[in-house]
Design a protein around this motif. Structure first.
Motif, PDB file in Angstrom:
ATOM      1  N   LEU A  11      -0.320  -3.438   2.129  1.00 25.98           N
ATOM      2  CA  LEU A  11       0.526  -3.798   3.283  1.00 25.98           C
ATOM      3  C   LEU A  11       0.665  -5.312   3.467  1.00 25.98           C
ATOM      4  CD1 LEU A  11      -0.425  -0.996   5.837  1.00 25.98           C
ATOM      5  CD2 LEU A  11       1.552  -1.134   4.331  1.00 25.98           C
ATOM      6  N   ALA A  12      -0.040  -6.099   2.645  1.00 21.06           N
ATOM      7  CA  ALA A  12       0.138  -7.565   2.673  1.00 21.06           C
ATOM      8  C   ALA A  12       1.610  -7.916   2.422  1.00 21.06           C
ATOM      9  CB  ALA A  12      -0.753  -8.224   1.627  1.00 21.06           C
ATOM     10  N   HIS A  13       2.315  -7.000   1.740  1.00 21.78           N
ATOM     11  CA  HIS A  13       3.749  -7.216   1.471  1.00 21.78           C
ATOM     12  C   HIS A  13       4.588  -7.238   2.752  1.00 21.78           C
ATOM     13  CE1 HIS A  13       3.819  -6.968  -2.956  1.00 21.78           C
ATOM     14  NE2 HIS A  13       2.766  -6.191  -2.806  1.00 21.78           N
ATOM     15  N   PHE A  14       4.016  -6.759   3.864  1.00 23.92           N
ATOM     16  CA  PHE A  14       4.797  -6.663   5.107  1.00 23.92           C
ATOM     17  C   PHE A  14       4.551  -7.835   6.064  1.00 23.92           C
ATOM     18  CE2 PHE A  14       4.894  -2.577   3.175  1.00 23.92           C
ATOM     19  CZ  PHE A  14       6.208  -2.154   3.390  1.00 23.92           C
ATOM     20  N   ILE A  15       3.798  -8.818   5.587  1.00 30.00           N
ATOM     21  CA  ILE A  15       3.643 -10.060   6.361  1.00 30.00           C
ATOM     22  C   ILE A  15       4.994 -10.774   6.359  1.00 30.00           C
ATOM     23  CG2 ILE A  15       2.553 -12.353   6.310  1.00 30.00           C
ATOM     24  CD1 ILE A  15       0.064 -10.967   5.061  1.00 30.00           C
ATOM     25  N   ASP A  16       5.394 -11.285   7.524  1.00 30.03           N
ATOM     26  CA  ASP A  16       6.651 -12.050   7.601  1.00 30.03           C
ATOM     27  C   ASP A  16       6.465 -13.397   6.929  1.00 30.03           C
ATOM     28  OD1 ASP A  16       7.973 -10.098   9.027  1.00 30.03           O
ATOM     29  OD2 ASP A  16       7.468 -10.930  10.987  1.00 30.03           O
ATOM     30  N   LYS A  17       7.095 -13.587   5.787  1.00 29.42           N
ATOM     31  CA  LYS A  17       7.023 -14.886   5.122  1.00 29.42           C
ATOM     32  C   LYS A  17       8.365 -15.189   4.480  1.00 29.42           C
ATOM     33  CE  LYS A  17       4.286 -17.708   1.937  1.00 29.42           C
ATOM     34  NZ  LYS A  17       4.011 -18.846   2.822  1.00 29.42           N
ATOM     35  N   GLU A  18       8.848 -16.395   4.751  1.00 24.86           N
ATOM     36  CA  GLU A  18      10.161 -16.778   4.241  1.00 24.86           C
ATOM     37  C   GLU A  18      10.179 -16.724   2.718  1.00 24.86           C
ATOM     38  OE1 GLU A  18      12.543 -20.514   5.455  1.00 24.86           O
ATOM     39  OE2 GLU A  18      11.462 -19.853   7.252  1.00 24.86           O
ATOM     40  N   GLY A  19      11.258 -16.180   2.182  1.00 21.33           N
ATOM     41  CA  GLY A  19      11.401 -16.138   0.735  1.00 21.33           C
ATOM     42  C   GLY A  19      10.767 -14.920   0.086  1.00 21.33           C
ATOM     43  N   TYR A  20      10.115 -14.066   0.911  1.00 22.50           N
ATOM     44  CA  TYR A  20       9.482 -12.857   0.364  1.00 22.50           C
ATOM     45  C   TYR A  20      10.083 -11.629   1.014  1.00 22.50           C
ATOM     46  CZ  TYR A  20       6.105 -15.774  -2.008  1.00 22.50           C
ATOM     47  OH  TYR A  20       5.525 -16.702  -2.835  1.00 22.50           O
ATOM     48  N   GLU A  21      10.605 -10.749   0.133  1.00 28.11           N
ATOM     49  CA  GLU A  21      11.224  -9.517   0.599  1.00 28.11           C
ATOM     50  C   GLU A  21      10.156  -8.442   0.802  1.00 28.11           C
ATOM     51  OE1 GLU A  21      14.910  -7.067  -1.097  1.00 28.11           O
ATOM     52  OE2 GLU A  21      14.422  -8.849  -2.280  1.00 28.11           O
ATOM     53  N   LYS A  22      10.384  -7.568   1.776  1.00 25.20           N
ATOM     54  CA  LYS A  22       9.442  -6.463   1.983  1.00 25.20           C
ATOM     55  C   LYS A  22       9.949  -5.239   1.223  1.00 25.20           C
ATOM     56  CE  LYS A  22       8.359  -8.280   6.515  1.00 25.20           C
ATOM     57  NZ  LYS A  22       8.478  -8.164   7.955  1.00 25.20           N
ATOM     58  N   PRO A  23       9.041  -4.514   0.564  1.00 27.96           N
ATOM     59  CA  PRO A  23       9.494  -3.333  -0.179  1.00 27.96           C
ATOM     60  C   PRO A  23       9.969  -2.216   0.755  1.00 27.96           C
ATOM     61  CG  PRO A  23       7.090  -3.605  -0.374  1.00 27.96           C
ATOM     62  CD  PRO A  23       7.596  -4.758   0.425  1.00 27.96           C
ATOM     63  N   GLU A  24      10.910  -1.426   0.262  1.00 29.46           N
ATOM     64  CA  GLU A  24      11.367  -0.272   1.052  1.00 29.46           C
ATOM     65  C   GLU A  24      10.640   0.971   0.559  1.00 29.46           C
ATOM     66  OE1 GLU A  24      15.645   0.130   1.144  1.00 29.46           O
ATOM     67  OE2 GLU A  24      15.882  -1.999   1.649  1.00 29.46           O
ATOM     68  N   PHE A  25      10.364   1.892   1.495  1.00 31.29           N
ATOM     69  CA  PHE A  25       9.690   3.146   1.131  1.00 31.29           C
ATOM     70  C   PHE A  25      10.683   4.089   0.460  1.00 31.29           C
ATOM     71  CE2 PHE A  25       7.609   1.651   5.122  1.00 31.29           C
ATOM     72  CZ  PHE A  25       6.387   1.300   4.570  1.00 31.29           C
ATOM     73  N   PRO A  26      10.250   4.929  -0.495  1.00 30.89           N
ATOM     74  CA  PRO A  26       8.908   4.914  -1.080  1.00 30.89           C
ATOM     75  C   PRO A  26       8.807   3.867  -2.174  1.00 30.89           C
ATOM     76  CG  PRO A  26      10.191   6.683  -2.043  1.00 30.89           C
ATOM     77  CD  PRO A  26      11.099   5.991  -1.052  1.00 30.89           C
ATOM     78  N   PHE A  27       7.609   3.356  -2.424  1.00 32.10           N
ATOM     79  CA  PHE A  27       7.409   2.458  -3.563  1.00 32.10           C
ATOM     80  C   PHE A  27       6.052   2.749  -4.196  1.00 32.10           C
ATOM     81  CE2 PHE A  27       5.824   0.023   0.119  1.00 32.10           C
ATOM     82  CZ  PHE A  27       4.627  -0.542  -0.341  1.00 32.10           C
ATOM     83  N   LEU A  28       5.862   2.220  -5.405  1.00 30.71           N
ATOM     84  CA  LEU A  28       4.574   2.356  -6.081  1.00 30.71           C
ATOM     85  C   LEU A  28       3.831   1.039  -5.939  1.00 30.71           C
ATOM     86  CD1 LEU A  28       5.623   4.116  -9.436  1.00 30.71           C
ATOM     87  CD2 LEU A  28       4.573   5.184  -7.431  1.00 30.71           C
ATOM     88  N   ALA A  29       2.567   1.117  -5.566  1.00 27.64           N
ATOM     89  CA  ALA A  29       1.766  -0.097  -5.446  1.00 27.64           C
ATOM     90  C   ALA A  29       0.683  -0.079  -6.513  1.00 27.64           C
ATOM     91  CB  ALA A  29       1.131  -0.168  -4.063  1.00 27.64           C
ATOM     92  N   MET A  30       0.546  -1.205  -7.218  1.00 27.01           N
ATOM     93  CA  MET A  30      -0.559  -1.318  -8.160  1.00 27.01           C
ATOM     94  C   MET A  30      -1.513  -2.381  -7.622  1.00 27.01           C
ATOM     95  SD  MET A  30      -0.754  -1.625 -12.288  1.00 27.01           S
ATOM     96  CE  MET A  30      -0.229  -3.313 -12.482  1.00 27.01           C
TER      97      MET A  30
END
Length: 340
Positions: free
Chosen positions: A120-139
């Protein structure tokens, strides 16, 4: 449900880094980490030394996180902490502190699964970083973990593949130790791999069914290879270090990518998000970027500071749980082996 002005203090103490972060509505205001250099002399983390260092670090680290964020502890909405998995002694320091602070301030306590936080670190608001849409695979790849997870929602995750023995970070570190590199060896192998020929030496990939991983056989193969070559030529490592590092990295990245391709085939999901300390590895990042063109995948790679163990990732899970009123009781316990 949206709540205005939510300030979450995140506390992470699962291994050897004492970390605290303050998030305001999903945005990181501070992310402080105290590393423990004491373990370098031992070539690995010593649990007893780790928990003692956490006890020394936790108050100054939390204090620094609040100061950097420019808020007082009375403005906090909730305290989130790592419940597990991790080293028991280390987890106890963070959880005890979080419980006491939440109790003293009379604010909610939120328990966080360390593995879920990496994702879920991917869902931190940070400029220049897109958040993944569900469903996705996380490694999730780190010193202690190697997992492929199907993520249907922030709180609906299924582990579809994991290591049956050693984690990928361990494979890097143990290989580095054989080559006389310092601890942790991953970054050093990565640096040298860029200067060597990745196909100089061939190591057999382990045969493991399905989406699970195994790295213990590879470690043994590298051990025997180095031992045999050094017998014939005592200078073998010194003369070929970059090529050996490149070949080891090439093999490990190949193992990870083979399983990811299989996971995409089996699930039909082409969105891939990586996390964990080993996701900072340039070989993995390059391999993932190449798959975007080749297979039409969409890949998400978090900012460097959110890949290794940090408290911002604990804070973002805390924020998402806060919005759902998902709070922990005061008698919650840290758990060394916590499943996702």
């Amino acid at each position: 449900m949206h709540k205005e002005n939510v300030y979450i203090l995140g506390i992470e103490s699962s291994c050897d880094d004492t970390a605290a972060a303050v998030l305001h509505n999903g945005k990181v205001l501070s992310n402080i980490i105290a590393n423990q250099s004491i373990h370098e002399a031992y070539g690995g983390v010593v649990p007893e030394l780790a928990s003692r260092a956490h006890q020394q670090n936790i108050v100054p680290v939390v204090d620094q996180a609040l100061k950097t964020a420019g808020i007082s502890k009375n403005q906090l909405s909730a305290v989130a902490f790592t419940k597990g998995p991790g080293l028991m002694g280390s987890l106890l320091v963070g959880s005890s502190f979080a419980k006491s602070l939440a109790f003293g301030l009379d604010i909610p306590l939120i328990e966080v699964n360390h593995m879920q936080a990496h994702i879920l670190a991917h869902f931190i608001d940070k400029e220049g970083y897109e958040k993944p849409e569900f469903p996705f695979l996380a490694m999730t790849i780190s010193g202690g973990h190697t997992q492929i997870v199907r993520v249907d929602d922030a709180f609906d995750m299924t582990v579809i593949g994991e290591t049956i023995d050693d984690a990928v970070g361990e494979a890097f570190d143990k290989s580095g130790k054989l080559l006389g590199l310092g601890y942790p060896a991953g970054p050093e192998i990565d640096k040298r791999a860029k200067l060597g020929d990745p196909k100089a030496y061939k190591f057999t990939k382990p045969k493991v069914k399905g989406l699970n991983f195994s790295f213990s056989g590879l470690k043994t193969a590298i051990l025997y290879f180095i031992r045999d070559q050094s017998k014939n030529n005592p200078e073998f490592i010194a003369q070929n270090l970059n090529a050996i590092c490149a070949s080891i990295q090439y093999t490990i990245v190949g193992i990870l990518m083979d399983k990811l391709k299989l996971a995409v085939q089996e699930t039909g999901i082409k969105s891939i998000a990586i996390g964990g300390g080993v996701s900072a590895n340039s070989g993995i990042r390059t391999a993932l970027k190449n798959t975007e063109q080749k297979y039409g995948w969409k890949t998400y790679i978090p900012a460097f500071e959110f890949t290794t163990d940090n408290a911002a990732m604990i804070g973002i899970v805390g924020y998402l749980k806060y919005l759902k009123n998902d709070f922990a009781p005061q008698n919650t316990m840290a758990t060394a082996r916590l499943k996702l």
